[in-house]
Design an enzyme around this catalytic site. Sequence first.
Site, PDB file in Angstrom:
ATOM      1  N   ASP A  21       0.827  -1.216   0.000  1.00 19.14           N
ATOM      2  CA  ASP A  21       0.000   0.000   0.000  1.00 19.14           C
ATOM      3  C   ASP A  21       0.861   1.266   0.000  1.00 19.14           C
ATOM      4  OD1 ASP A  21      -2.333   1.435  -0.025  1.00 19.14           O
ATOM      5  OD2 ASP A  21      -2.734   1.230   2.127  1.00 19.14           O
ATOM      6  N   HIS A  38       2.446   3.490  -8.934  1.00 19.45           N
ATOM      7  CA  HIS A  38       2.246   2.073  -9.253  1.00 19.45           C
ATOM      8  C   HIS A  38       3.430   1.542 -10.057  1.00 19.45           C
ATOM      9  CE1 HIS A  38      -1.672   2.358  -7.555  1.00 19.45           C
ATOM     10  NE2 HIS A  38      -2.197   3.106  -8.519  1.00 19.45           N
ATOM     11  N   LEU A 132      10.279 -20.692  -4.970  1.00 21.79           N
ATOM     12  CA  LEU A 132       9.244 -19.874  -4.338  1.00 21.79           C
ATOM     13  C   LEU A 132       7.907 -19.989  -5.083  1.00 21.79           C
ATOM     14  CD1 LEU A 132       8.575 -17.361  -2.389  1.00 21.79           C
ATOM     15  CD2 LEU A 132       9.149 -15.951  -4.372  1.00 21.79           C
TER      16      LEU A 132
HETATM   17  C1  IPE Z   1      -5.527  -2.597  -0.244  1.00 19.73           C
HETATM   18  O1  IPE Z   1      -5.114  -1.284  -0.416  1.00 19.73           O
HETATM   19  C2  IPE Z   1      -5.485  -3.315  -1.546  1.00 19.73           C
HETATM   20  C3  IPE Z   1      -4.167  -3.491  -2.133  1.00 19.73           C
HETATM   21  C4  IPE Z   1      -3.013  -3.225  -1.577  1.00 19.73           C
HETATM   22  C5  IPE Z   1      -4.152  -4.066  -3.443  1.00 19.73           C
HETATM   23  P1  IPE Z   1      -6.181  -0.097  -0.537  1.00 19.73           P
HETATM   24  O2  IPE Z   1      -5.393   1.148  -0.631  1.00 19.73           O
HETATM   25  O3  IPE Z   1      -7.134  -0.373  -1.619  1.00 19.73           O
HETATM   26  O4  IPE Z   1      -6.913  -0.208   0.868  1.00 19.73           O
HETATM   27  P2  IPE Z   1      -7.880   0.816   1.601  1.00 19.73           P
HETATM   28  O5  IPE Z   1      -9.021   1.079   0.685  1.00 19.73           O
HETATM   29  O6  IPE Z   1      -7.094   2.056   1.880  1.00 19.73           O
HETATM   30  O7  IPE Z   1      -8.268   0.107   2.841  1.00 19.73           O
HETATM   31  C1  IPE Z   2      -1.560   0.278  -3.397  1.00 19.21           C
HETATM   32  O1  IPE Z   2      -1.328   1.641  -3.423  1.00 19.21           O
HETATM   33  C2  IPE Z   2      -1.813  -0.302  -4.774  1.00 19.21           C
HETATM   34  C3  IPE Z   2      -3.220  -0.617  -5.066  1.00 19.21           C
HETATM   35  C4  IPE Z   2      -4.187  -0.597  -4.211  1.00 19.21           C
HETATM   36  C5  IPE Z   2      -3.524  -0.986  -6.422  1.00 19.21           C
HETATM   37  P1  IPE Z   2      -2.527   2.691  -3.417  1.00 19.21           P
HETATM   38  O2  IPE Z   2      -2.892   2.987  -4.838  1.00 19.21           O
HETATM   39  O3  IPE Z   2      -3.616   2.240  -2.557  1.00 19.21           O
HETATM   40  O4  IPE Z   2      -1.800   3.960  -2.807  1.00 19.21           O
HETATM   41  P2  IPE Z   2      -2.419   4.969  -1.724  1.00 19.21           P
HETATM   42  O5  IPE Z   2      -2.870   4.144  -0.568  1.00 19.21           O
HETATM   43  O6  IPE Z   2      -3.529   5.689  -2.380  1.00 19.21           O
HETATM   44  O7  IPE Z   2      -1.274   5.843  -1.371  1.00 19.21           O
HETATM   45 MG    MG Z   3      -4.004   2.472  -0.573  1.00 17.67          MG
END
Ligand code: IPE
Ligand code: IPE
Ligand code: MG
Length: 244
Positions: A21, A38, A132
């Site tokens: 995240d 990303h 793995l």
């Molecule tokens: C959780 O992250 C999903 C992934 C890492 C793929 P999100 O950024 O979507 O989670 P919330 O919505 O903040 O809980």
């Molecule tokens: C995690 O990073 C990747 C996905 C959920 C696809 P985020 O896109 O949720 O990044 P933040 O949480 O908005 O910083």
């Molecule tokens: Mg996120």
Amino acid sequence: MSLKDKIIISKLPEHIAVIMDGNGRWAREKGYERIFGHQNGVKAVRNVVEAAGDLGLKYLTLFAFSKENWCRPRSEIDALMDLMATTINSETETLIKNNIRLLIIGDRVRLPSRINGELNEVTEATKNNTGLTLVIALSYSSRWEITRATAKICEDIKAGKLKEINEEIFNSYLATSGIPDPELLIRTSGEFRISNFLLWQIAYAEMYFTKTLWPDFGKEDFYEAIISFQNRERRFGKTGEQSK
Ligand code: IPE
Ligand code: IPE
Ligand code: MG
């Protein structure tokens, strides 16, 4: 000295799961569009997969896209799907070369067919690899998985194929059937939540939360999480004395 040297290999968890995240915030902090985060997140994936493989970890599960993520702006979803397609293409050789077996868990009906096709090819090409096992959770949510398992169990009971339900049988109906439960769950970006990830499987996992945003998460951060895990006492309901 690398933190790697502090890891006790004989006490390595079998399975580590990661909620990757913070990509969007990482990019926004730098004044870029979220997709730039990303793109840089892919580098962190490469590092962690390499570190896991080198350590001899058996299973690594990465949460790449949740079912809830389908609610993001169309432009971000499209860019993420494009990034996934390019990444699968560019990484296939490395997976094969490094003896990594790829598995995908999630509700794949919503994924574009080109992605599904490519994922099928890579999982087929790596299915006999013995190093793995890399599990990617894509369009995944735990409640989807548990509900689907329950529906399948009901069908099998109705069809007379199943006579009883217990934890082991229930487990075998999940998308992670055959995969041991993660002992360690890592979440980056400073959020203290699970976001619908592996709810059944993490019943006894150790949680590791770090403020580091996913694109900045490197091998040393991964080693640090493992060292933290190795310094904990896992009691499974017993007393400290019993667990010694
Ligand atoms: C959780 O992250 C999903 C992934 C890492 C793929 P999100 O950024 O979507 O989670 P919330 O919505 O903040 O809980
Ligand atoms: C995690 O990073 C990747 C996905 C959920 C696809 P985020 O896109 O949720 O990044 P933040 O949480 O908005 O910083
Ligand atoms: Mg996120």
